[in-house]
Design a protein around this motif. Structure first.
Motif, PDB file in Angstrom:
ATOM      1  N   GLU A   1      63.279  20.516  18.113  1.00  0.00           N
ATOM      2  CA  GLU A   1      64.499  20.042  18.756  1.00  0.00           C
ATOM      3  C   GLU A   1      64.792  20.859  20.005  1.00  0.00           C
ATOM      4  N   TYR A   2      65.655  20.309  20.838  1.00  0.00           N
ATOM      5  CA  TYR A   2      66.173  21.040  21.986  1.00  0.00           C
ATOM      6  C   TYR A   2      67.632  20.652  22.135  1.00  0.00           C
ATOM      7  N   TYR A   3      68.384  21.482  22.845  1.00  0.00           N
ATOM      8  CA  TYR A   3      69.796  21.188  23.069  1.00  0.00           C
ATOM      9  C   TYR A   3      70.183  21.742  24.426  1.00  0.00           C
ATOM     10  N   PHE A   4      70.948  20.972  25.187  1.00  0.00           N
ATOM     11  CA  PHE A   4      71.426  21.387  26.494  1.00  0.00           C
ATOM     12  C   PHE A   4      72.902  21.032  26.574  1.00  0.00           C
ATOM     13  N   SER A   5      73.725  21.943  27.119  1.00  0.00           N
ATOM     14  CA  SER A   5      75.162  21.691  27.180  1.00  0.00           C
ATOM     15  C   SER A   5      75.782  22.333  28.407  1.00  0.00           C
ATOM     16  N   ASN A   6      76.853  21.711  28.883  1.00  0.00           N
ATOM     17  CA  ASN A   6      77.645  22.324  29.936  1.00  0.00           C
ATOM     18  C   ASN A   6      78.966  22.859  29.379  1.00  0.00           C
TER      19      ASN A   6
ATOM     20  N   MET B   1      68.333  25.338  25.071  1.00  0.00           N
ATOM     21  CA  MET B   1      67.270  26.014  24.333  1.00  0.00           C
ATOM     22  C   MET B   1      66.367  24.951  23.722  1.00  0.00           C
ATOM     23  N   CYS B   2      65.079  25.244  23.700  1.00  0.00           N
ATOM     24  CA  CYS B   2      64.140  24.382  22.991  1.00  0.00           C
ATOM     25  C   CYS B   2      63.474  25.203  21.891  1.00  0.00           C
ATOM     26  N   HIS B   3      62.966  24.521  20.885  1.00  0.00           N
ATOM     27  CA  HIS B   3      62.258  25.142  19.762  1.00  0.00           C
ATOM     28  C   HIS B   3      60.995  24.302  19.543  1.00  0.00           C
ATOM     29  N   PHE B   4      59.903  24.722  20.197  1.00  0.00           N
ATOM     30  CA  PHE B   4      58.681  23.922  20.084  1.00  0.00           C
ATOM     31  C   PHE B   4      57.687  24.562  19.110  1.00  0.00           C
ATOM     32  N   LEU B   5      56.863  23.694  18.510  1.00  0.00           N
ATOM     33  CA  LEU B   5      55.901  24.104  17.492  1.00  0.00           C
ATOM     34  C   LEU B   5      54.504  24.307  18.045  1.00  0.00           C
ATOM     35  N   LEU B   6      54.130  23.496  19.038  1.00  0.00           N
ATOM     36  CA  LEU B   6      52.771  23.495  19.572  1.00  0.00           C
ATOM     37  C   LEU B   6      52.800  23.436  21.096  1.00  0.00           C
ATOM     38  N   PRO B   7      51.769  23.971  21.754  1.00  0.00           N
ATOM     39  CA  PRO B   7      51.748  23.963  23.215  1.00  0.00           C
ATOM     40  C   PRO B   7      51.754  22.557  23.828  1.00  0.00           C
ATOM     41  N   LYS B   8      50.932  21.653  23.266  1.00  0.00           N
ATOM     42  CA  LYS B   8      50.864  20.289  23.810  1.00  0.00           C
ATOM     43  C   LYS B   8      50.232  19.362  22.786  1.00  0.00           C
ATOM     44  N   ARG B   9      50.375  18.075  23.049  1.00  0.00           N
ATOM     45  CA  ARG B   9      49.717  17.070  22.204  1.00  0.00           C
ATOM     46  C   ARG B   9      48.210  17.153  22.409  1.00  0.00           C
ATOM     47  N   LYS B  10      47.471  16.677  21.427  1.00  0.00           N
ATOM     48  CA  LYS B  10      46.016  16.628  21.599  1.00  0.00           C
ATOM     49  C   LYS B  10      45.663  15.704  22.753  1.00  0.00           C
ATOM     50  N   GLU B  11      46.346  14.584  22.833  1.00  0.00           N
ATOM     51  CA  GLU B  11      46.152  13.663  23.948  1.00  0.00           C
ATOM     52  C   GLU B  11      47.470  13.607  24.708  1.00  0.00           C
TER      53      GLU B  11
ATOM     54  N   ILE C   1      55.859  10.699  30.946  1.00  0.00           N
ATOM     55  CA  ILE C   1      56.842  11.086  29.929  1.00  0.00           C
ATOM     56  C   ILE C   1      58.163  10.420  30.276  1.00  0.00           C
ATOM     57  N   ASN C   2      58.840   9.911  29.260  1.00  0.00           N
ATOM     58  CA  ASN C   2      60.212   9.446  29.420  1.00  0.00           C
ATOM     59  C   ASN C   2      60.988   9.840  28.169  1.00  0.00           C
ATOM     60  N   HIS C   3      62.290   9.620  28.185  1.00  0.00           N
ATOM     61  CA  HIS C   3      63.119  10.075  27.064  1.00  0.00           C
ATOM     62  C   HIS C   3      62.730   9.423  25.736  1.00  0.00           C
ATOM     63  N   GLN C   4      62.197   8.209  25.759  1.00  0.00           N
ATOM     64  CA  GLN C   4      61.804   7.564  24.508  1.00  0.00           C
ATOM     65  C   GLN C   4      60.531   8.181  23.931  1.00  0.00           C
ATOM     66  N   LEU C   5      59.637   8.641  24.803  1.00  0.00           N
ATOM     67  CA  LEU C   5      58.353   9.171  24.341  1.00  0.00           C
ATOM     68  C   LEU C   5      58.351  10.693  24.172  1.00  0.00           C
ATOM     69  N   ALA C   6      59.207  11.397  24.900  1.00  0.00           N
ATOM     70  CA  ALA C   6      59.187  12.859  24.876  1.00  0.00           C
ATOM     71  C   ALA C   6      59.498  13.379  23.481  1.00  0.00           C
ATOM     72  N   ASP C   7      58.745  14.376  23.075  1.00  0.00           N
ATOM     73  CA  ASP C   7      58.868  14.966  21.746  1.00  0.00           C
ATOM     74  C   ASP C   7      58.952  16.477  21.910  1.00  0.00           C
ATOM     75  N   ALA C   8      60.100  17.050  21.601  1.00  0.00           N
ATOM     76  CA  ALA C   8      60.342  18.490  21.811  1.00  0.00           C
ATOM     77  C   ALA C   8      59.539  19.374  20.860  1.00  0.00           C
ATOM     78  N   ARG C   9      58.701  18.782  20.009  1.00  0.00           N
ATOM     79  CA  ARG C   9      57.809  19.612  19.187  1.00  0.00           C
ATOM     80  C   ARG C   9      56.719  20.243  20.035  1.00  0.00           C
ATOM     81  N   TYR C  10      56.488  19.670  21.228  1.00  0.00           N
ATOM     82  CA  TYR C  10      55.431  20.135  22.129  1.00  0.00           C
ATOM     83  C   TYR C  10      56.066  20.794  23.357  1.00  0.00           C
TER      84      TYR C  10
END
Length: 167
Positions: free
Chosen positions: A15-20, A48-58, A63-72
């Motif tokens: 997950e990630y979270y951004f706030s003003n 802040m973001c909390h990612f698990l892996l550097p990047k997807r295998k492919e 990238i757009n908001h529907q496809l973006a995955d904060a695990r990477y």
């Protein structure tokens, strides 16, 4: 100074979270995952973001908001940059900090299984590509970290818990 009342956001892995809202604290628990904080000192806004892996295998071609995955890492950084862009603030005015990337099993240092090390290196590389340097970091080592990020001050508090030794 800590506000009398504040909102506390618990980030789960991926997950990630951004706030003003400066009355916000973001917290998470890290192992081999990495969190990066971005904070604007004048406007007391950030995320802040909390990612698990550097990047997807492919990697995604676009990238757009529907496809973006904060695990990477690559996609988590993209999401944070998009939120900053929508706020109309220059990315160059943000302070970056890096946390986590601990080894969770003895003997994995320097091996292909050292995901924490790969995550740390990717975070540093992505910050460099964004034109930012980390002003502070608490990375590597072993065990878990509790991380608390206060938007009202930009302070990040870390408590590292060592690996439990097998008996």
């Amino acid at each position: 100074m800590q506000p009398k009342q504040y909102v506390e956001i618990l980030l789960q892995p991926g997950e990630y979270y951004f706030s003003n809202d400066p009355n916000t604290r973001i917290r998470t628990l890290l192992g081999s995952c990495v969190s990066v904080t971005l904070w604007h000192p004048k406007f007391k806004t950030g995320g802040m973001c909390h990612f698990l892996l550097p990047k997807r295998k492919e990697s995604l071609k676009t990238i757009n908001h529907q496809l973006a995955d904060a695990r990477y890492a690559e996609e988590a950084f993209w999401l944070l940059r998009e939120d900053i862009r929508h706020m109309g603030l220059p990315l160059s005015q943000f302070q970056a900090k890096i946390f986590g990337g601990g080894r969770m099993f003895s003997g994995e240092q320097g091996t292909i299984a050292d995901v924490g090390y790969k995550n740390i290196q990717m975070a540093k590389d992505l910050l460099h590509r964004m034109g930012l340097n980390s002003v502070s970091e608490h990375v590597g080592g072993t065990g878990h970290r509790n991380v608390f990020f206060d938007l009202w001050s930009g302070d990040v508090w870390v408590r590292q818990l060592p690996l439990q030794q097998k008996k």
